[in-house]
Motif scaffolding. Structure first.
Motif, mmCIF file in Angstrom:
data_model
loop_
_atom_site.group_PDB
_atom_site.id
_atom_site.type_symbol
_atom_site.label_atom_id
_atom_site.label_comp_id
_atom_site.label_asym_id
_atom_site.label_seq_id
_atom_site.Cartn_x
_atom_site.Cartn_y
_atom_site.Cartn_z
ATOM 1 N N ARG A 1 7.737 -4.838 10.941
ATOM 2 C CA ARG A 1 8.052 -3.451 10.564
ATOM 3 C C ARG A 1 7.829 -3.282 9.068
ATOM 4 O O ARG A 1 8.672 -2.732 8.366
ATOM 5 N N LEU A 2 6.729 -3.827 8.553
ATOM 6 C CA LEU A 2 6.543 -3.893 7.105
ATOM 7 C C LEU A 2 6.547 -2.506 6.442
ATOM 8 O O LEU A 2 7.165 -2.315 5.390
ATOM 9 N N ILE B 1 9.233 -9.450 -0.480
ATOM 10 C CA ILE B 1 8.981 -9.149 0.927
ATOM 11 C C ILE B 1 8.851 -10.397 1.795
ATOM 12 O O ILE B 1 8.737 -10.286 3.011
ATOM 13 N N LEU B 2 8.927 -11.579 1.163
ATOM 14 C CA LEU B 2 8.958 -12.813 1.959
ATOM 15 C C LEU B 2 10.084 -12.758 2.992
ATOM 16 O O LEU B 2 9.955 -13.322 4.083
ATOM 17 N N ALA B 3 11.168 -12.087 2.640
ATOM 18 C CA ALA B 3 12.333 -12.035 3.540
ATOM 19 C C ALA B 3 12.319 -10.778 4.420
ATOM 20 O O ALA B 3 13.254 -10.559 5.207
ATOM 21 N N ALA B 4 11.270 -9.952 4.302
ATOM 22 C CA ALA B 4 11.225 -8.712 5.095
ATOM 23 C C ALA B 4 10.809 -9.017 6.536
ATOM 24 O O ALA B 4 10.267 -10.082 6.831
ATOM 25 N N ASP B 5 11.033 -8.060 7.407
ATOM 26 C CA ASP B 5 10.582 -8.163 8.799
ATOM 27 C C ASP B 5 9.137 -7.655 8.845
ATOM 28 O O ASP B 5 8.889 -6.447 8.753
ATOM 29 N N PHE B 6 8.180 -8.593 8.961
ATOM 30 C CA PHE B 6 6.765 -8.206 8.894
ATOM 31 C C PHE B 6 6.307 -7.397 10.104
ATOM 32 O O PHE B 6 5.258 -6.766 10.050
ATOM 33 N N THR C 1 -2.721 -4.346 1.914
ATOM 34 C CA THR C 1 -1.997 -3.529 2.902
ATOM 35 C C THR C 1 -0.715 -2.959 2.286
ATOM 36 O O THR C 1 -0.416 -1.769 2.427
ATOM 37 N N VAL C 2 0.022 -3.825 1.579
ATOM 38 C CA VAL C 2 1.261 -3.379 0.921
ATOM 39 C C VAL C 2 0.937 -2.261 -0.072
ATOM 40 O O VAL C 2 1.677 -1.277 -0.187
#
Ligand code: DX5
Ligand code: ZN
Length: 219
Positions: free
Chosen positions: A17-18, A10-15, A55-56
């Motif tokens: 819109r997590l 998730i380092l590359a995810a859009d935080f 949170t995740v």
């Protein structure tokens, strides 16, 4: 042979819109969620901590595969366990400043899966004494700290050594690769013994997450 597992980082995810990103990779067939924890000391970047992992945890039912790129991992292990980690992977390098055997035992005692990893420049001999303590061996295929770097093909030698050790000693050991994994480098890694693929950029920067995950598994 194991089924090939895919662990989006998730380092590359859009935080911003997590929740949506997690739902999308889960629907796209992800097996685990890879959480990269960086402290600005062991690696030259700061990512996020146990609060975000908690949170995740609320946002997905998938196992959380937590990769600690931090100094003094032993001090922080309980916080990541409480946050809901399912596997915890620590670094073997002396610069990570902990007693590796003790930290692995601490993770084992907490009921979490036990992982160990090594940087591209670290000889395989450093992890060998600990292999019997592990559920998961993570082979870094980039120098840790940042997503989006190119795969280092010379690391396949460590995959082959791990595969040989696994065949003789513990067929259940997961051999995971992390860094620069795309469909081509995934194929090379699988051929050399990897069965868990971490991928940030090649999933989260793609248009179609399901297609990206399928391509990593070999189509
Ligand atoms: C590297 C991290 C990786 C990284 C992978 O420091 O441990 O998990 O996010 O990112 P990509 O897939 O973009 O190389
Ligand atoms: Zn990682």
């Amino acid at each position: 042979m194991h089924r090939i597992l895919v662990a989006p980082s998730i380092l590359a995810a859009d935080f911003s819109r997590l929740a949506d990103e997690l739902r999308r990779v889960e629907e796209a067939g992800a097996d685990w969620i890879h959480c990269d924890i960086m402290d600005g000391h062991f690696v030259d970047n700061i990512s996020f901590g146990s609060g975000i992992v908690a949170t995740v945890r609320k946002l997905t039912n998938l196992p959380l595969d937590v990769h600690l790129m931090i100094e003094h991992a032993d001090h922080y292990v309980p916080r990541f366990i409480d946050a809901g980690a399912n596997s915890l992977t620590v670094h073997v390098e002396p610069e990570s400043k902990h007693d590796v055997a003790k930290t692995l035992q601490q993770i084992r005692d907490s009921g979490c899966r036990v992982g160990l990893t090594l940087n591209p420049g670290t000889p395989f001999a450093l992890v060998e004494p600990f292999l019997t303590q592990l559920d998961l061996l993570l082979i870094m295929t980039v120098h840790p700290g940042f997503g989006g770097q190119p795969f280092r093909a010379e690391q396949t030698e460590k995959m082959r050594r791990s595969r040989d050790w696994k065949a003789k000693n513990n067929p259940a050991l997961d051999i995971e690769v992390d860094g620069g994994i795309n469909p081509e480098t995934a194929r090379v890694s699988i051929e050399n013994g990897a069965n868990v693929l971490v991928a940030g950029t090649s999933i989260f920067k793609s248009e179609d997450y399901a297609a990206a995950i399928r391509a990593l598994r070999g189509g």
